[in-house]
Scaffold this motif. Structure first.
Motif, PDB file in Angstrom:
ATOM      1  N   PHE A  45       0.831  -1.211   0.000  1.00 10.69           N
ATOM      2  CA  PHE A  45       0.000   0.000   0.000  1.00 10.69           C
ATOM      3  C   PHE A  45       0.861   1.256   0.000  1.00 10.69           C
ATOM      4  N   SER A  46       2.062   1.134   0.547  1.00  8.62           N
ATOM      5  CA  SER A  46       2.951   2.299   0.599  1.00  8.62           C
ATOM      6  C   SER A  46       3.326   2.792  -0.781  1.00  8.62           C
ATOM      7  N   CYS A  47       3.169   1.937  -1.799  1.00  4.45           N
ATOM      8  CA  CYS A  47       3.503   2.326  -3.159  1.00  4.45           C
ATOM      9  C   CYS A  47       2.423   3.179  -3.815  1.00  4.45           C
ATOM     10  N   SER A  48       1.301   3.392  -3.138  1.00  5.25           N
ATOM     11  CA  SER A  48       0.256   4.249  -3.701  1.00  5.25           C
ATOM     12  C   SER A  48       0.808   5.644  -3.919  1.00  5.25           C
ATOM     13  N   TRP A  49       0.407   6.224  -5.031  1.00  6.83           N
ATOM     14  CA  TRP A  49       0.886   7.570  -5.379  1.00  6.83           C
ATOM     15  C   TRP A  49      -0.212   8.592  -5.076  1.00  6.83           C
ATOM     16  N   PRO A  50       0.150   9.767  -4.499  1.00  8.75           N
ATOM     17  CA  PRO A  50       1.508  10.209  -4.174  1.00  8.75           C
ATOM     18  C   PRO A  50       2.067   9.483  -2.961  1.00  8.75           C
ATOM     19  N   LEU A  51       3.367   9.336  -2.934  1.00 15.91           N
ATOM     20  CA  LEU A  51       4.001   8.666  -1.819  1.00 15.91           C
ATOM     21  C   LEU A  51       3.841   9.486  -0.540  1.00 15.91           C
ATOM     22  N   VAL A  52       3.690   8.787   0.559  1.00 15.68           N
ATOM     23  CA  VAL A  52       3.566   9.416   1.869  1.00 15.68           C
ATOM     24  C   VAL A  52       4.722   8.909   2.722  1.00 15.68           C
ATOM     25  N   SER A  53       5.569   9.805   3.151  1.00 15.99           N
ATOM     26  CA  SER A  53       6.789   9.402   3.849  1.00 15.99           C
ATOM     27  C   SER A  53       6.496   8.619   5.128  1.00 15.99           C
ATOM     28  N   ALA A  54       5.385   8.926   5.796  1.00 17.22           N
ATOM     29  CA  ALA A  54       5.057   8.240   7.045  1.00 17.22           C
ATOM     30  C   ALA A  54       4.761   6.756   6.840  1.00 17.22           C
ATOM     31  N   ARG A  55       4.535   6.339   5.618  1.00 18.06           N
ATOM     32  CA  ARG A  55       4.223   4.936   5.321  1.00 18.06           C
ATOM     33  C   ARG A  55       5.478   4.094   5.113  1.00 18.06           C
ATOM     34  N   PHE A  56       6.641   4.705   5.216  1.00 18.84           N
ATOM     35  CA  PHE A  56       7.907   3.995   4.999  1.00 18.84           C
ATOM     36  C   PHE A  56       8.641   3.854   6.322  1.00 18.84           C
ATOM     37  N   GLU A  57       8.995   2.600   6.665  1.00 24.52           N
ATOM     38  CA  GLU A  57       9.582   2.333   7.974  1.00 24.52           C
ATOM     39  C   GLU A  57      11.079   2.587   8.037  1.00 24.52           C
ATOM     40  N   ASN A  58      11.766   2.327   6.934  1.00 28.38           N
ATOM     41  CA  ASN A  58      13.218   2.413   6.969  1.00 28.38           C
ATOM     42  C   ASN A  58      13.724   3.438   5.969  1.00 28.38           C
ATOM     43  N   TRP A  59      14.736   4.169   6.398  1.00 31.65           N
ATOM     44  CA  TRP A  59      15.258   5.280   5.612  1.00 31.65           C
ATOM     45  C   TRP A  59      16.778   5.254   5.565  1.00 31.65           C
ATOM     46  N   GLY A  60      17.294   5.820   4.492  1.00 38.10           N
ATOM     47  CA  GLY A  60      18.716   6.089   4.416  1.00 38.10           C
ATOM     48  C   GLY A  60      19.027   7.420   5.087  1.00 38.10           C
ATOM     49  N   GLN A  61      20.295   7.737   5.176  1.00 35.49           N
ATOM     50  CA  GLN A  61      20.744   8.933   5.873  1.00 35.49           C
ATOM     51  C   GLN A  61      20.632  10.177   4.998  1.00 35.49           C
ATOM     52  N   GLY A  62      20.423  10.008   3.714  1.00 38.38           N
ATOM     53  CA  GLY A  62      20.329  11.134   2.796  1.00 38.38           C
ATOM     54  C   GLY A  62      21.656  11.400   2.106  1.00 38.38           C
ATOM     55  N   THR A  63      21.576  11.813   0.863  1.00 40.66           N
ATOM     56  CA  THR A  63      22.767  12.179   0.101  1.00 40.66           C
ATOM     57  C   THR A  63      22.460  13.450  -0.686  1.00 40.66           C
ATOM     58  N   GLN A  64      23.388  14.382  -0.675  1.00 41.00           N
ATOM     59  CA  GLN A  64      23.161  15.690  -1.277  1.00 41.00           C
ATOM     60  C   GLN A  64      23.433  15.656  -2.772  1.00 41.00           C
ATOM     61  N   VAL A  65      22.509  16.236  -3.524  1.00 36.31           N
ATOM     62  CA  VAL A  65      22.674  16.427  -4.960  1.00 36.31           C
ATOM     63  C   VAL A  65      22.563  17.923  -5.235  1.00 36.31           C
ATOM     64  N   THR A  66      23.588  18.481  -5.854  1.00 37.90           N
ATOM     65  CA  THR A  66      23.608  19.904  -6.170  1.00 37.90           C
ATOM     66  C   THR A  66      23.830  20.082  -7.658  1.00 37.90           C
ATOM     67  N   VAL A  67      22.921  20.804  -8.300  1.00 39.77           N
ATOM     68  CA  VAL A  67      22.999  21.034  -9.743  1.00 39.77           C
ATOM     69  C   VAL A  67      23.121  22.540  -9.971  1.00 39.77           C
TER      70      VAL A  67
END
Length: 122
Positions: A99-121
């Motif tokens: 169900f978490s794959c329903s669009w639009p995605l809702v961040s609260a529906r995801f249990e595990n996360w990465g630490q984040g990586t910066q992208v600068t353009v």
């Protein structure tokens, strides 16, 4: 289990980057989110862990490709033709519910996360 991201960096407009996220096997929905300064976190793309269907935000459709290599337990986001508006911190996220794959995605529906990586353009 925390996901582990890599692959961010700085590129000029029109350039490409590939983000990686490890430890993504066994989830029903795996996704990429991004958050720019002063803005809410938004779903960028997702892939269904069982049958591999993908979905993209309109803003990245045709430029970004999400994929998963189950043999390497890794999720990817290939980003081409990058634009300054793509500048953000990118996060991978995984959920055990399809169900978490329903669009639009809702961040609260995801249990595990990465630490984040910066992208600068620029």
């Amino acid at each position: 289990v925390q996901l582990v991201e890599s692959g961010g960096g700085s590129v000029q407009a029109g350039g490409s980057l590939r983000l990686s996220c490890e430890r993504t096997s066994g989830y029903y929905c795996i996704a990429w989110f991004r958050q720019a300064p002063g803005k809410e976190r938004e779903g960028v793309a997702r892939i269904h862990g069982a049958h591999g269907s993908t979905f993209y935000a309109d803003s990245v459709k045709g430029r970004f490709t999400i994929s998963q290599d189950n043999t390497k337990n890794t999720l990817y986001l290939q980003m081409n033709n990058l634009k300054p508006v793509d500048t953000a911190t990118y996060y991978c996220a995984a959920a055990r519910s399809a169900f978490s794959c329903s669009w639009p995605l809702v961040s609260a529906r995801f249990e595990n996360w990465g630490q984040g990586t910066q992208v600068t353009v620029s």
